[in-house]
Design a protein around this motif. Structure first.
Motif, PDB file in Angstrom:
ATOM      1  N   ARG A   6      45.186  53.220  44.904  1.00 37.30           N
ATOM      2  CA  ARG A   6      43.808  52.618  44.594  1.00 37.30           C
ATOM      3  C   ARG A   6      42.622  53.128  45.565  1.00 37.30           C
ATOM      4  O   ARG A   6      43.185  53.470  46.494  1.00 37.30           O
ATOM      5  CB  ARG A   6      44.070  50.914  44.831  1.00 37.30           C
ATOM      6  N   ASP A  66      41.151  51.361  47.571  1.00 39.36           N
ATOM      7  CA  ASP A  66      41.284  50.755  49.086  1.00 39.36           C
ATOM      8  C   ASP A  66      42.563  51.667  49.766  1.00 39.36           C
ATOM      9  O   ASP A  66      42.699  51.461  51.021  1.00 39.36           O
ATOM     10  CB  ASP A  66      41.733  49.496  49.055  1.00 39.36           C
ATOM     11  N   GLU A  67      43.677  52.036  49.150  1.00 37.65           N
ATOM     12  CA  GLU A  67      44.610  52.690  49.621  1.00 37.65           C
ATOM     13  C   GLU A  67      44.339  54.225  50.108  1.00 37.65           C
ATOM     14  O   GLU A  67      44.613  54.539  51.248  1.00 37.65           O
ATOM     15  CB  GLU A  67      45.809  53.024  48.671  1.00 37.65           C
ATOM     16  N   VAL A 114      42.417  53.701  53.440  1.00 39.82           N
ATOM     17  CA  VAL A 114      43.480  53.614  54.355  1.00 39.82           C
ATOM     18  C   VAL A 114      43.910  55.060  54.821  1.00 39.82           C
ATOM     19  O   VAL A 114      43.964  55.269  56.063  1.00 39.82           O
ATOM     20  CB  VAL A 114      44.606  52.554  54.051  1.00 39.82           C
ATOM     21  N   GLU A 173      60.541  40.517  47.774  1.00 39.12           N
ATOM     22  CA  GLU A 173      59.865  40.192  46.702  1.00 39.12           C
ATOM     23  C   GLU A 173      58.549  40.059  46.629  1.00 39.12           C
ATOM     24  O   GLU A 173      57.927  38.941  47.439  1.00 39.12           O
ATOM     25  CB  GLU A 173      60.930  38.978  46.037  1.00 39.12           C
ATOM     26  N   ASP A 174      57.871  40.241  45.325  1.00 36.85           N
ATOM     27  CA  ASP A 174      56.383  39.884  45.383  1.00 36.85           C
ATOM     28  C   ASP A 174      55.612  40.152  46.642  1.00 36.85           C
ATOM     29  O   ASP A 174      54.426  39.467  46.848  1.00 36.85           O
ATOM     30  CB  ASP A 174      56.361  38.421  44.914  1.00 36.85           C
ATOM     31  N   PHE A 175      55.813  41.195  47.551  1.00 37.35           N
ATOM     32  CA  PHE A 175      55.022  41.619  48.461  1.00 37.35           C
ATOM     33  C   PHE A 175      53.855  41.951  48.337  1.00 37.35           C
ATOM     34  O   PHE A 175      52.896  41.486  48.867  1.00 37.35           O
ATOM     35  CB  PHE A 175      55.929  42.489  49.552  1.00 37.35           C
ATOM     36  N   TYR A 176      53.558  42.989  47.734  1.00 44.54           N
ATOM     37  CA  TYR A 176      52.484  43.639  47.175  1.00 44.54           C
ATOM     38  C   TYR A 176      51.500  42.529  46.493  1.00 44.54           C
ATOM     39  O   TYR A 176      50.372  42.564  46.515  1.00 44.54           O
ATOM     40  CB  TYR A 176      52.588  44.937  46.655  1.00 44.54           C
ATOM     41  N   ASP A 177      52.169  42.129  45.409  1.00 43.83           N
ATOM     42  CA  ASP A 177      51.607  40.999  44.664  1.00 43.83           C
ATOM     43  C   ASP A 177      52.807  40.300  43.823  1.00 43.83           C
ATOM     44  O   ASP A 177      53.816  40.640  43.951  1.00 43.83           O
ATOM     45  CB  ASP A 177      50.863  41.994  43.677  1.00 43.83           C
ATOM     46  N   ALA A 178      52.124  39.289  42.704  1.00 41.03           N
ATOM     47  CA  ALA A 178      53.329  38.886  42.142  1.00 41.03           C
ATOM     48  C   ALA A 178      53.906  40.082  41.193  1.00 41.03           C
ATOM     49  O   ALA A 178      53.447  41.164  40.835  1.00 41.03           O
ATOM     50  CB  ALA A 178      52.554  37.774  41.109  1.00 41.03           C
ATOM     51  N   ILE A 181      62.058  48.632  51.397  1.00 42.16           N
ATOM     52  CA  ILE A 181      61.904  49.529  52.674  1.00 42.16           C
ATOM     53  C   ILE A 181      63.174  50.509  52.560  1.00 42.16           C
ATOM     54  O   ILE A 181      64.440  50.001  52.331  1.00 42.16           O
ATOM     55  CB  ILE A 181      61.944  48.270  53.683  1.00 42.16           C
TER      56      ILE A 181
END
Lengths: 177, 177
Positions: A33, A35-36, A39, A148-153, A159
């Protein structure tokens, strides 16, 4: 017959032109994306501004003077010998030549040279990242955790980890056989 | 009879004096190495220099004008609604009054107010951190992952997580009963 390809040369010092090169490479993959991508470029800027103190180290893979891919890694603060591989990307036009694998192996060699014990890679658990995870699996990285659901739902963080100490001792053993 | 204690007031904007306050609080706990204390102070410096753009948000707990404890949290880049709780520390002389719990609850309230869905906390798996882990367990955080040897040989990283979405719906349900 496949045309002769110029040899790949690794370069470790970032240059101003890498800001554009990294933006172009990361965008070409169609994987990230805006925004990525920002970064990814920002990390090059940090490296240019602060050098080693930035905590970001780079490997650029060049051929005939053009940057075809790169990796970015660095020591994880407050750890002894743990490193993050922040980015690895190969220009869409240069994929399929094993460049990703060579960039990863070169990063591992440099991290080992700095006394690194372990490398961590974070990626998404979404189906579209299955080839990414397969690539790392192939290179000896194991799933260490799934958040779970770390980046989004419905978008988990996976890792991956590789112990360099094990691979060193394995190769020492192999060399003795 | 226990002497009357001045009431606790929360403050959210960092001041120059917080550089020293945070150094003093974090050092007083006897829990952190010099390099870790430096990181804690550095985050205050980033906040002072860049404001919200630093990505670091603070809650300071004051009593009679003295900073007794603080928490530092922030959104995790490239995620939708995931937050890290980077630091929470209470001055050794002010512990045992439930200040840590209040700082954590206040941080959660603010994160929820920013649209946060999940909070992550990273801590060590070493025995001396058992009270730390028990504190978070008590506050509703669950072990989401353990990364072996992350900090050092025999020093695992434990990643704790709490879903704010679940707690919101629970409290809504409780309120309807």
């Amino acid at each position: 017959m496949r045309p002769e390809l110029d040899p790949i040369v690794f370069r470790y010092e970032a240059r101003d032109g890498d800001l554009d090169a990294v933006r172009s490479i990361v965008a070409s993959t169609g994987f990230f994306r805006p925004d990525e991508i920002a970064v990814a470029v920002e990390l090059v800027g940090e490296r240019l501004a602060k050098g080693d103190a930035s905590g970001y180290h780079f490997v650029f893979a060049e051929s005939a003077g053009a940057v075809l891919g790169y990796a970015c890694y660095g020591p994880i603060a407050c750890t002894v010998g743990s490193y993050d591989l922040y980015w690895i990307a190969v220009d869409a036009a240069a994929q399929g030549r094993g460049l990703g694998r060579r960039l990863l192996a070169e990063s591992e060699r440099l991290i080992r040279g700095r006394g690194g014990r372990r490398i961590y890679i974070e990626t998404s658990g979404r189906p579209q990242y299955a080839p990414t995870r397969a690539f790392y699996d192939c290179c000896g990285y194991k799933t260490a955790a799934i958040l779970e659901d770390f980046y989004d739902a419905d978008d988990d963080k996976v890792i991956l980890a590789k112990s360099l100490i094990d691979s060193v001792s394995h190769s020492v053993r192999a060399g003795r056989e």
